[in-house]
Design a protein around this motif. Structure first.
Motif, mmCIF file in Angstrom:
data_model
loop_
_atom_site.group_PDB
_atom_site.id
_atom_site.type_symbol
_atom_site.label_atom_id
_atom_site.label_comp_id
_atom_site.label_asym_id
_atom_site.label_seq_id
_atom_site.Cartn_x
_atom_site.Cartn_y
_atom_site.Cartn_z
ATOM 1 N N ASN A 78 -15.832 -7.503 -30.976
ATOM 2 C CA ASN A 78 -15.090 -8.621 -30.842
ATOM 3 C C ASN A 78 -14.254 -8.958 -29.856
ATOM 4 O O ASN A 78 -13.473 -7.956 -29.504
ATOM 5 N N GLY A 79 -14.233 -10.320 -29.158
ATOM 6 C CA GLY A 79 -13.416 -10.478 -28.154
ATOM 7 C C GLY A 79 -12.950 -11.790 -28.112
ATOM 8 O O GLY A 79 -13.482 -12.603 -28.915
ATOM 9 N N THR A 80 -11.971 -12.037 -27.443
ATOM 10 C CA THR A 80 -11.606 -13.613 -27.132
ATOM 11 C C THR A 80 -11.308 -14.209 -25.845
ATOM 12 O O THR A 80 -11.243 -13.327 -25.159
ATOM 13 N N MET A 81 -11.459 -15.516 -25.607
ATOM 14 C CA MET A 81 -10.733 -15.993 -24.425
ATOM 15 C C MET A 81 -9.758 -17.092 -24.966
ATOM 16 O O MET A 81 -10.067 -17.403 -26.135
ATOM 17 N N THR A 82 -8.644 -17.112 -24.199
ATOM 18 C CA THR A 82 -7.710 -18.399 -24.587
ATOM 19 C C THR A 82 -7.898 -19.506 -23.552
ATOM 20 O O THR A 82 -8.101 -19.279 -22.345
ATOM 21 N N ILE A 83 -8.252 -20.659 -24.076
ATOM 22 C CA ILE A 83 -8.820 -21.582 -23.251
ATOM 23 C C ILE A 83 -8.081 -23.067 -23.630
ATOM 24 O O ILE A 83 -8.012 -23.361 -24.904
ATOM 25 N N ALA A 84 -7.418 -23.461 -22.755
ATOM 26 C CA ALA A 84 -6.402 -24.699 -23.161
ATOM 27 C C ALA A 84 -5.587 -24.319 -24.154
ATOM 28 O O ALA A 84 -5.081 -25.300 -24.920
ATOM 29 N N GLY A 85 -5.162 -22.890 -24.415
ATOM 30 C CA GLY A 85 -4.046 -22.439 -25.287
ATOM 31 C C GLY A 85 -5.046 -22.386 -26.766
ATOM 32 O O GLY A 85 -4.196 -22.088 -27.399
ATOM 33 N N LEU A 86 -6.391 -22.611 -26.850
ATOM 34 C CA LEU A 86 -7.018 -22.392 -28.049
ATOM 35 C C LEU A 86 -7.823 -21.026 -28.021
ATOM 36 O O LEU A 86 -8.329 -20.619 -26.851
ATOM 37 N N SER A 87 -8.024 -20.430 -29.055
ATOM 38 C CA SER A 87 -8.826 -19.216 -29.080
ATOM 39 C C SER A 87 -10.401 -19.341 -29.172
ATOM 40 O O SER A 87 -10.614 -19.967 -30.136
ATOM 41 N N PHE A 88 -10.964 -18.858 -28.243
ATOM 42 C CA PHE A 88 -12.627 -18.616 -28.433
ATOM 43 C C PHE A 88 -13.010 -17.375 -28.765
ATOM 44 O O PHE A 88 -12.630 -16.310 -28.023
ATOM 45 N N THR A 89 -13.669 -16.985 -29.589
ATOM 46 C CA THR A 89 -13.846 -15.593 -30.196
ATOM 47 C C THR A 89 -15.503 -15.433 -29.790
ATOM 48 O O THR A 89 -16.535 -16.008 -30.253
ATOM 49 N N VAL A 90 -15.704 -14.216 -29.271
ATOM 50 C CA VAL A 90 -17.082 -13.635 -29.078
ATOM 51 C C VAL A 90 -17.341 -12.547 -29.792
ATOM 52 O O VAL A 90 -16.391 -11.708 -29.864
ATOM 53 N N THR A 91 -18.397 -12.545 -30.620
ATOM 54 C CA THR A 91 -18.961 -11.258 -31.176
ATOM 55 C C THR A 91 -20.013 -10.665 -30.589
ATOM 56 O O THR A 91 -21.048 -11.548 -30.280
ATOM 57 N N GLN A 92 -20.231 -9.453 -30.451
ATOM 58 C CA GLN A 92 -21.230 -8.894 -29.730
ATOM 59 C C GLN A 92 -21.924 -7.892 -30.667
ATOM 60 O O GLN A 92 -21.000 -6.692 -30.828
ATOM 61 N N ASP B 253 -3.348 -30.553 -17.761
ATOM 62 C CA ASP B 253 -3.953 -29.219 -17.168
ATOM 63 C C ASP B 253 -4.117 -28.264 -18.114
ATOM 64 O O ASP B 253 -3.311 -28.220 -19.091
ATOM 65 N N TRP B 254 -4.914 -27.331 -17.754
ATOM 66 C CA TRP B 254 -5.378 -26.103 -18.779
ATOM 67 C C TRP B 254 -5.788 -25.066 -17.800
ATOM 68 O O TRP B 254 -6.188 -25.187 -16.694
ATOM 69 N N THR B 255 -5.778 -24.152 -18.577
ATOM 70 C CA THR B 255 -6.217 -22.616 -18.163
ATOM 71 C C THR B 255 -7.056 -21.812 -19.056
ATOM 72 O O THR B 255 -7.184 -22.042 -20.238
ATOM 73 N N ALA B 256 -7.908 -21.175 -18.384
ATOM 74 C CA ALA B 256 -8.959 -20.255 -19.362
ATOM 75 C C ALA B 256 -8.572 -18.663 -18.971
ATOM 76 O O ALA B 256 -8.807 -18.578 -17.729
ATOM 77 N N VAL B 257 -8.276 -17.848 -19.862
ATOM 78 C CA VAL B 257 -8.088 -16.603 -19.738
ATOM 79 C C VAL B 257 -8.961 -15.701 -20.493
ATOM 80 O O VAL B 257 -9.072 -15.822 -21.794
ATOM 81 N N SER B 258 -9.824 -14.530 -19.958
ATOM 82 C CA SER B 258 -10.367 -13.641 -20.802
ATOM 83 C C SER B 258 -9.356 -12.646 -21.315
ATOM 84 O O SER B 258 -8.764 -12.177 -20.588
ATOM 85 N N ASN B 259 -9.429 -12.578 -22.601
ATOM 86 C CA ASN B 259 -8.595 -11.404 -23.272
ATOM 87 C C ASN B 259 -9.583 -9.984 -23.502
ATOM 88 O O ASN B 259 -8.816 -9.060 -23.728
ATOM 89 N N SER B 260 -10.536 -10.161 -22.867
ATOM 90 C CA SER B 260 -11.405 -8.898 -23.247
ATOM 91 C C SER B 260 -12.321 -8.584 -22.145
ATOM 92 O O SER B 260 -12.782 -9.234 -21.393
ATOM 93 N N SER B 261 -12.241 -7.292 -21.784
ATOM 94 C CA SER B 261 -12.806 -6.768 -20.810
ATOM 95 C C SER B 261 -14.297 -6.967 -20.646
ATOM 96 O O SER B 261 -14.930 -7.105 -19.446
ATOM 97 N N PHE B 262 -15.205 -7.178 -21.508
ATOM 98 C CA PHE B 262 -16.557 -7.301 -21.406
ATOM 99 C C PHE B 262 -16.845 -9.091 -21.365
ATOM 100 O O PHE B 262 -17.965 -9.187 -21.155
ATOM 101 N N ILE B 263 -15.837 -9.725 -21.159
ATOM 102 C CA ILE B 263 -15.917 -11.239 -21.201
ATOM 103 C C ILE B 263 -15.626 -11.545 -19.861
ATOM 104 O O ILE B 263 -14.319 -11.419 -19.446
ATOM 105 N N SER B 264 -16.407 -12.318 -18.927
ATOM 106 C CA SER B 264 -15.851 -12.644 -17.653
ATOM 107 C C SER B 264 -16.217 -14.207 -17.317
ATOM 108 O O SER B 264 -17.194 -14.845 -17.708
#
Ligand SMILES: [Ca+2]
Ligand SMILES: [Ca+2]
Length: 308
Positions: free
Chosen positions: A135-149, A97-108
């Motif tokens: 820059n922003g991140t999501m945490t997906i399955a405990g891993l960091s996904f990075t978004v640059t805009q 099981d895993w979850t995905a969470v946005s750590n940044s207000s501009f990523i939904s």
């Protein structure tokens, strides 16, 4: 007329035996059956038609003692100021099981905020109406996904820091005291990173000289602190994020970190952005300065520094 042979696989046999055990014994032998098949390469992650690749007998459902490993693809994405959408593929064993969470207000997150086994996380990036990139991140399955805009300042900002990830050596970074470039076990990206301190009774500085533009002037970097100081100890070892003149005069301290901010080796935290607009038009040093006291050293690892 073509002939299509009926060719059940070894995996079909495994599933048939599991099914029979479920029906006859309420699954009493389920984990024993999984263990036997896993020893022959036919655990939960097995695909195909045979077990020619033998793997350790740990490829089990989690309730039978198996361990979950996760990976995501891709691990980063870039967007223009107008934003957009994207998706990330999660690879995981069955029952993991895993979850995905946005750590940044501009990523939904628009779908896939949780899952079990393989799955997909879809997201949208809102417009960036500011002139600077973010820059922003999501945490997906405990891993960091990075978004640059990019911002609206002329179609995006470029990083003004040279050799931002320490991949080509140290220059044009200037160092003094206890600062080293490492190609050890803990880069944030690439193979190299900088280590400030990590030695008792030491101090060290690392800086690069940059002319700050009007707009596109945000400092961010990835920071990983590990310490021999006890968790909860007082502040003994420090890292200062500074702006200094080309002569070395302190102009601003943007942030201070210490042994109290220690984490796990190699687990970096995106730090900033720190707005440098008040220095627009000036040529300044962007400086990292660390100090360690007489015992229990703290290492400040820095990688992927950005001014944009
Ligand atoms: Ca690097
Ligand atoms: Ca110390």
């Amino acid at each position: 007329m073509k002939f299509t042979p009926n060719r059940p696989s070894f995996l079909n046999a495994r599933d048939g035996i599991l099914s029979a055990d479920q029906n006859l014994n309420a699954g009493a032998n389920r984990c024993a059956i999984w263990t036997v098949f896993a020893r022959h390469g036919m655990g939960v992650s097995a695909v195909g038609n045979d077990g020619t690749t033998h793997t350790a007998a740990t490829d089990l459902p989690t309730d039978c003692g198996g361990t979950c490993t996760f990976s995501i693809n891709p691990t980063s994405a870039s967007y223009a100021a107008a934003g957009g959408t994207g998706s990330v593929t999660v690879t995981a064993g069955a029952g993991c099981d895993w979850t995905a969470v946005s750590n940044s207000s501009f990523i939904s997150i628009t779908s896939g905020s949780s899952g079990s086994g393989n799955g997909t996380v879809s997201y949208s990036v809102s417009n960036n109406t500011g002139t600077s990139s973010r820059n922003g991140t999501m945490t997906i399955a405990g891993l960091s996904f990075t978004v640059t805009q990019a911002g609206t300042g002329g179609g995006g900002c470029t990083n003004l820091i040279s050799n931002p990830g320490f991949e080509t050596g140290l220059p044009p970074w200037v160092t003094s005291g206890q600062v080293s470039r490492s190609t050890g076990a803990y880069p944030h990206s690439g193979v190299a990173y900088a280590i400030i301190n990590g030695v008792n009774s030491s101090s060290g500085t690392l800086y690069q000289t940059v002319t700050i533009p009007s707009g596109c002037a945000n400092l961010s970097f990835w920071l990983n602190i590990t310490s021999s100081e006890a968790t909860g100890a007082a502040v003994y070892d420090r890292l200062f994020i500074e702006v200094r003149s080309t002569a070395g005069t302190l102009l601003a301290t943007l942030a201070t970190f210490s042994n109290q901010n220690e984490g796990t080796a190699g687990v970096y935290v995106l730090t900033g952005p720190y707005n440098l607009n008040s220095f627009a038009g000036q040529t300044v040093r962007i400086q990292f300065r660390g100090t360690n006291d007489i015992t229990l050293p703290t290492s400040f690892r820095v990688d992927d520094v950005s001014v944009q």
